[in-house]
Design an enzyme around this catalytic site. Structure first.
Site, short mmCIF file in Angstrom:
data_model
loop_
_atom_site.label_atom_id
_atom_site.label_comp_id
_atom_site.label_asym_id
_atom_site.label_seq_id
_atom_site.Cartn_x
_atom_site.Cartn_y
_atom_site.Cartn_z
CG ASP A 151 -1.93 -1.06 1.32
OD1 ASP A 151 -1.61 -2.20 0.96
OD2 ASP A 151 -3.06 -0.77 1.76
CE LYS A 162 -5.10 2.24 2.79
NZ LYS A 162 -3.90 1.59 3.36
CE LYS A 220 -6.73 -1.03 3.00
NZ LYS A 220 -5.38 -1.52 3.33
#
Length: 225
Positions: free
Chosen positions: A93, A157, A186
């Site tokens: 991430d 995300k 996400k």
């Protein structure tokens, strides 16, 4: 109604605090394994230790790269990504360079994204691009998502959880509208209860970053009874 097991497997169980200890990471990993969460979300330093804690578990180890500000060079993020993978990370991430995005330097954002996504893909690793939406206009969110649709990370995300705001239903819906079926979304930041989690999923999120995963699952168990 979503199955309990499926809901649990959408949770990235999170411990990103500066004062997190080895005992805390061991507890995090044990909880993730017990509840069937998808991943433990940690900074890059404890990846090797968490990989050891989860060596007999299907739970993924996720490394946060350029976290939480995104203000490191592409070369630095690439090195951190490679080291995390070598230490046992299953997922990456990374935080985009928010300042570069706000300067309208979309080629830089594309280059950065491609560099990290390419390394991840080459190693069979899931990649997620953190936008940190609280600092962005809708136009900037759309611009990043269009780049992601082209580069094809596994996920875009919403947030780090360390900015001035977290995930919103509106942002999740906007991101999903732009990336379509080619990239997943996400939601992370401020997801502390079942009602919020279900709203994010309904808006299009397929993964939830939260330190409240146990609370959410226990709430859902009660609802199912």
């Amino acid at each position: 109604m979503i199955e309990l097991k499926k809901l649990a497997n959408m949770v990235d169980h999170t411990l990103l605090k500066a004062d997190a200890t080895t005992a805390g990471f061991e507890r995090l990993c044990n909880e993730a394994d017990t509840y069937g969460f998808k991943m433990v979300a940690i900074n890059s330093f404890p990846v090797a230790r968490c990989r050891e804690f989860l060596k007999d578990s299907p739970v993924h180890v996720g490394a946060a790269i350029g976290f939480p500000l995104g203000q490191t060079t592409i070369a630095t993020k690439v090195f951190e990504t490679m080291e995390a993978i070598e230490n046992g990370a299953d997922e990456i991430d990374y935080v985009i360079n928010i300042g570069k995005l706000k300067d309208g330097e979309y080629d830089y954002i594309r280059e950065e994204m491609k560099a990290i996504v390419d390394i991840s893909r080459k190693n069979g690793i899931i990649s997620k691009v953190i936008l940190e939406n609280c600092y962005l206009t809708d136009e900037e969110k759309i611009a990043v998502c269009k780049i992601a649709k082209e580069v094809k990370p596994d996920f875009v995300k919403t947030s780090t959880g360390f900015g001035t705001g977290g995930a919103t239903v509106e942002d999740v819906a906007l991101m999903k509208k732009i990336v379509g079926a080619e990239v997943k979304v996400k939601a992370a930041g401020g997801i502390r209860d079942l009602a919020t989690a279900l709203k994010m999923i309904e808006a299009g999120a397929e993964r939830l970053g939260t330190s409240s995963g146990i609370k959410i699952i226990e709430e859902y168990k009660k609802r199912l009874q």
